[in-house]
Design a protein around this motif. Structure first.
Motif, PDB file in Angstrom:
ATOM      1  N   ARG A 101       0.836  -1.206   0.000  1.00 41.04           N
ATOM      2  CA  ARG A 101       0.000   0.000   0.000  1.00 41.04           C
ATOM      3  C   ARG A 101       0.872   1.257   0.000  1.00 41.04           C
ATOM      4  O   ARG A 101       0.652   2.182  -0.790  1.00 41.04           O
ATOM      5  N   ALA A 102       1.844   1.283   0.899  1.00 43.51           N
ATOM      6  CA  ALA A 102       2.710   2.460   0.991  1.00 43.51           C
ATOM      7  C   ALA A 102       3.537   2.629  -0.262  1.00 43.51           C
ATOM      8  O   ALA A 102       3.735   3.756  -0.747  1.00 43.51           O
ATOM      9  N   ILE A 103       4.023   1.535  -0.811  1.00 47.80           N
ATOM     10  CA  ILE A 103       4.880   1.592  -1.997  1.00 47.80           C
ATOM     11  C   ILE A 103       4.083   2.057  -3.216  1.00 47.80           C
ATOM     12  O   ILE A 103       4.556   2.868  -4.023  1.00 47.80           O
ATOM     13  N   ILE A 104       2.859   1.545  -3.363  1.00 48.06           N
ATOM     14  CA  ILE A 104       2.003   1.975  -4.477  1.00 48.06           C
ATOM     15  C   ILE A 104       1.759   3.475  -4.412  1.00 48.06           C
ATOM     16  O   ILE A 104       1.897   4.195  -5.411  1.00 48.06           O
ATOM     17  N   ALA A 105       1.397   3.983  -3.243  1.00 43.36           N
ATOM     18  CA  ALA A 105       1.125   5.410  -3.096  1.00 43.36           C
ATOM     19  C   ALA A 105       2.374   6.240  -3.371  1.00 43.36           C
ATOM     20  O   ALA A 105       2.325   7.271  -4.055  1.00 43.36           O
ATOM     21  N   ALA A 106       3.518   5.794  -2.851  1.00 53.37           N
ATOM     22  CA  ALA A 106       4.756   6.553  -3.004  1.00 53.37           C
ATOM     23  C   ALA A 106       5.193   6.626  -4.458  1.00 53.37           C
ATOM     24  O   ALA A 106       5.583   7.695  -4.959  1.00 53.37           O
ATOM     25  N   LEU A 107       5.133   5.511  -5.160  1.00 53.16           N
ATOM     26  CA  LEU A 107       5.598   5.496  -6.545  1.00 53.16           C
ATOM     27  C   LEU A 107       4.615   6.197  -7.472  1.00 53.16           C
ATOM     28  O   LEU A 107       5.021   6.837  -8.453  1.00 53.16           O
ATOM     29  N   SER A 108       3.322   6.084  -7.178  1.00 56.60           N
ATOM     30  CA  SER A 108       2.344   6.825  -7.971  1.00 56.60           C
ATOM     31  C   SER A 108       2.599   8.321  -7.879  1.00 56.60           C
ATOM     32  O   SER A 108       2.547   9.047  -8.887  1.00 56.60           O
ATOM     33  N   ASP A 109       2.907   8.794  -6.669  1.00 60.36           N
ATOM     34  CA  ASP A 109       3.204  10.220  -6.475  1.00 60.36           C
ATOM     35  C   ASP A 109       4.461  10.654  -7.215  1.00 60.36           C
ATOM     36  O   ASP A 109       4.654  11.842  -7.467  1.00 60.36           O
ATOM     37  N   ASN A 110       5.325   9.686  -7.548  1.00 61.16           N
ATOM     38  CA  ASN A 110       6.567   9.999  -8.245  1.00 61.16           C
ATOM     39  C   ASN A 110       6.513   9.646  -9.731  1.00 61.16           C
ATOM     40  O   ASN A 110       7.557   9.473 -10.368  1.00 61.16           O
ATOM     41  N   GLY A 111       5.301   9.563 -10.266  1.00 60.31           N
ATOM     42  CA  GLY A 111       5.130   9.463 -11.709  1.00 60.31           C
ATOM     43  C   GLY A 111       5.353   8.098 -12.316  1.00 60.31           C
ATOM     44  O   GLY A 111       5.618   7.998 -13.520  1.00 60.31           O
ATOM     45  N   PHE A 112       5.213   7.042 -11.540  1.00 62.31           N
ATOM     46  CA  PHE A 112       5.418   5.692 -12.072  1.00 62.31           C
ATOM     47  C   PHE A 112       4.117   5.104 -12.595  1.00 62.31           C
ATOM     48  O   PHE A 112       3.046   5.274 -11.988  1.00 62.31           O
ATOM     49  N   THR A 113       4.208   4.406 -13.701  1.00 60.01           N
ATOM     50  CA  THR A 113       3.155   3.500 -14.128  1.00 60.01           C
ATOM     51  C   THR A 113       3.395   2.182 -13.398  1.00 60.01           C
ATOM     52  O   THR A 113       4.527   1.694 -13.346  1.00 60.01           O
ATOM     53  N   LEU A 114       2.339   1.612 -12.827  1.00 62.32           N
ATOM     54  CA  LEU A 114       2.501   0.487 -11.914  1.00 62.32           C
ATOM     55  C   LEU A 114       1.870  -0.789 -12.457  1.00 62.32           C
ATOM     56  O   LEU A 114       0.784  -0.767 -13.048  1.00 62.32           O
ATOM     57  N   VAL A 115       2.563  -1.897 -12.221  1.00 70.10           N
ATOM     58  CA  VAL A 115       2.016  -3.227 -12.444  1.00 70.10           C
ATOM     59  C   VAL A 115       2.092  -3.928 -11.094  1.00 70.10           C
ATOM     60  O   VAL A 115       3.187  -4.139 -10.559  1.00 70.10           O
ATOM     61  N   VAL A 116       0.939  -4.262 -10.519  1.00 69.69           N
ATOM     62  CA  VAL A 116       0.905  -4.894  -9.201  1.00 69.69           C
ATOM     63  C   VAL A 116       0.468  -6.342  -9.363  1.00 69.69           C
ATOM     64  O   VAL A 116      -0.585  -6.623  -9.948  1.00 69.69           O
ATOM     65  N   ALA A 117       1.295  -7.244  -8.840  1.00 71.08           N
ATOM     66  CA  ALA A 117       1.021  -8.672  -8.945  1.00 71.08           C
ATOM     67  C   ALA A 117       0.706  -9.242  -7.568  1.00 71.08           C
ATOM     68  O   ALA A 117       1.449  -9.011  -6.610  1.00 71.08           O
ATOM     69  N   GLY A 118      -0.394  -9.991  -7.491  1.00 69.31           N
ATOM     70  CA  GLY A 118      -0.770 -10.609  -6.228  1.00 69.31           C
ATOM     71  C   GLY A 118      -1.470 -11.929  -6.466  1.00 69.31           C
ATOM     72  O   GLY A 118      -1.854 -12.246  -7.592  1.00 69.31           O
ATOM     73  N   ARG A 119      -1.622 -12.681  -5.379  1.00 72.58           N
ATOM     74  CA  ARG A 119      -2.376 -13.931  -5.507  1.00 72.58           C
ATOM     75  C   ARG A 119      -3.814 -13.657  -5.921  1.00 72.58           C
ATOM     76  O   ARG A 119      -4.446 -14.467  -6.591  1.00 72.58           O
ATOM     77  N   ASN A 120      -4.322 -12.497  -5.499  1.00 74.82           N
ATOM     78  CA  ASN A 120      -5.683 -12.091  -5.845  1.00 74.82           C
ATOM     79  C   ASN A 120      -5.605 -10.815  -6.685  1.00 74.82           C
ATOM     80  O   ASN A 120      -5.470  -9.715  -6.148  1.00 74.82           O
ATOM     81  N   PRO A 121      -5.664 -10.935  -8.010  1.00 78.34           N
ATOM     82  CA  PRO A 121      -5.571  -9.745  -8.867  1.00 78.34           C
ATOM     83  C   PRO A 121      -6.645  -8.704  -8.572  1.00 78.34           C
ATOM     84  O   PRO A 121      -6.416  -7.511  -8.761  1.00 78.34           O
ATOM     85  N   ALA A 122      -7.805  -9.145  -8.088  1.00 69.25           N
ATOM     86  CA  ALA A 122      -8.872  -8.183  -7.765  1.00 69.25           C
ATOM     87  C   ALA A 122      -8.436  -7.282  -6.613  1.00 69.25           C
ATOM     88  O   ALA A 122      -8.740  -6.080  -6.605  1.00 69.25           O
ATOM     89  N   LYS A 123      -7.737  -7.835  -5.646  1.00 69.98           N
ATOM     90  CA  LYS A 123      -7.223  -7.022  -4.540  1.00 69.98           C
ATOM     91  C   LYS A 123      -6.167  -6.048  -5.051  1.00 69.98           C
ATOM     92  O   LYS A 123      -6.133  -4.879  -4.648  1.00 69.98           O
ATOM     93  N   ALA A 124      -5.325  -6.515  -5.967  1.00 64.18           N
ATOM     94  CA  ALA A 124      -4.313  -5.634  -6.557  1.00 64.18           C
ATOM     95  C   ALA A 124      -4.981  -4.474  -7.294  1.00 64.18           C
ATOM     96  O   ALA A 124      -4.555  -3.319  -7.194  1.00 64.18           O
ATOM     97  N   ARG A 125      -6.049  -4.785  -8.013  1.00 61.82           N
ATOM     98  CA  ARG A 125      -6.784  -3.742  -8.748  1.00 61.82           C
ATOM     99  C   ARG A 125      -7.405  -2.738  -7.792  1.00 61.82           C
ATOM    100  O   ARG A 125      -7.382  -1.516  -8.037  1.00 61.82           O
ATOM    101  N   ALA A 126      -7.943  -3.230  -6.697  1.00 66.77           N
ATOM    102  CA  ALA A 126      -8.571  -2.339  -5.718  1.00 66.77           C
ATOM    103  C   ALA A 126      -7.544  -1.401  -5.096  1.00 66.77           C
ATOM    104  O   ALA A 126      -7.829  -0.215  -4.865  1.00 66.77           O
TER     105      ALA A 126
END
Length: 285
Positions: free
Chosen positions: A136-161
Motif C-alpha cells: 500500500r505504501a509503496i504503491i502510493a509513493a511510486l504513484s506520487d513519483n510518476g510511475f506507471t505500476l504493475v501490481v502482482a498478487g495472488r488475488n488480482p482483484a485485490k491488486a486492482r482495488a
C-alpha cells in the motif's frame, strides 16, 4: 526527569532489528535515551497505550504487525500519509499526552531511490509483487513519483482495488503473481532514459516463507531490483537479479530509512547517517 524512552511493539517482536538501530544511533550521538522491544498482544494494545500516554518519559513507539491498523482508534490524530494509507508504524507522544500516528513506510522506501528519482526520465515503470500493508505504501509513493505500476498478487482483484484506491489516474495494471514465474520472450523497447523497478513487497523469500519465483526475462535491462525482506538480507530474488545484471537494493535500506524518520521524531535529532555502512554490517550479523 527520567531518561526518555521509546519502544517497538508487535506480536511477535523478538525478530525486530529496531532496538539495534536506535541503540546504535543513541550511542553514536551520546543521547541519553532508551529504545527497547515490547511484546504486545492484540488484546493488550489499548492497555499498553493507556498506561504509557500518562508517562512523561515515554516518547512514543514504533508499531509492527499486527497492530498497524488496529492502533488507529486509540490515537488522537493522524498525519496525512497515515490517514491515506490507513496504517500507522510510528506513534509520537506530545507533552500533553496526545498520541499522533505517522506512517514512515513510504518515505523510508523512497529514501534509497532518491539518487535515481532526482533524474528526469522519459518514462517510469514499477513492477510490484505483493498486496499487503507494505505494498500500500509503496504503491502510493511510486504513484506520487510518476510511475506507471504493475501490481502482482495472488488475488488480482485485490491488486486492482489497491491501484484504484491509491494510484490515481494512469494506465496501471493488476495481474496474478504467477505471471512472472515463466520465462517470456517479450522484446523490450529502447529503455534509454527510462526508470524501471522490480519490487518484492511481499513476505516471499523471508525466512520461513516460500521463495519468490520471478523470471528476470520479465524485467527490462538495467531494472533496479528492490526487496523489502530483511531476513535474510541477501534473498534469492536479489541474488538472481544480480546474476542477471541488475542493480539491487536490499531491505535494510528501507528499514534504516524508516527508522531514521522515527528516531528524529522521538529524540529530536537526526541520526548519524554517515555510519550507515557500519550499521548495516551489524544488522547482517
Amino acid at each position: 526527569m527520567s531518561t526518555p524512552f521509546a519502544h517497538v511493539i508487535g506480536d511477535p517482536i523478538a525478530q525486530s532489528k529496531s532496538p539495534l538501530i536506535h541503540g546504535f544511533w543513541l550511542e553514536k550521538l551520546g543521547i541519553a535515551g532508551r529504545y527497547k522491544a515490547r511484546h504486545v498482544k492484540p488484546g493488550e494494545l489499548g492497555a499498553y497505550l493507556s498506561k504509557h500516554r500518562e508517562n512523561g518519559s515515554w516518547i512514543g513507539c514504533n508499531v509492527t504487525m499486527p497492530h498497524k491498523q488496529t492502533i488507529l482508534p486509540h490515537l488522537d490524530a493522524l498525519d496525512p500519509v497515515a490517514e491515506l494509507l490507513g496504517a500507522v508504524n510510528t506513534v509520537v507522544r506530545q507533552e500533553n499526552g496526545t498520541l499522533i500516528g505517522f506512517n514512515t513506510d513510504a518515505p523510508g522506501f523512497l529514501e534509497p531511490l532518491q539518487p535515481v528519482l532526482k533524474s528526469q526520465h522519459l518514462f517510469r515503470m514499477a513492477r510490484i509483487i505483493g498486496t499487503g500493508g507494505a505494498a500500500r505504501a509503496i504503491i502510493a509513493a511510486l504513484s506520487d513519483n510518476g510511475f506507471t505500476l504493475v501490481v502482482a498478487g495472488r488475488n488480482p482483484a485485490k491488486a486492482r482495488a489497491l491501484l484504484d484506491e491509491l494510484a490515481g489516474d494512469g494506465e496501471h495494471h493488476a495481474i496474478g503473481i504467477d505471471h512472472f514465474r515463466q520465462p517470456t520472450d517479450f522484446a523490450f523497447d529502447d529503455r534509454e532514459g527510462c526508470c524501471d523497478l522490480v519490487i518484492n513487497a511481499s513476505p516471499l523469500g523471508m525466512a520461513g516463507n516460500p521463495e519468490l519465483v520471478f523470471d528476470w526475462s520479465h524485467a527490462p535491462p538495467r531494472s533496479i531490483a528492490y526487496d523489502i525482506v530483511t531476513n535474510p538480507v541477501e534473498t534469492p530474488f536479489l541474488k538472481a537479479a544480480r546474476a542477471a545484471g541488475h542493480p539491487t537494493i536490499n531491505g535494510l535500506s528501507m528499514l534504516i530509512g524508516q527508522a531514521a524518520i522515527a528516531f528524529e521524531k522521538f529524540f529530536g535529532a537526526p541520526p548519524p547517517r554517515d555510519h550507515d555502512a557500519e550499521l548495516q554490517e551489524l544488522l547482517i550479523k
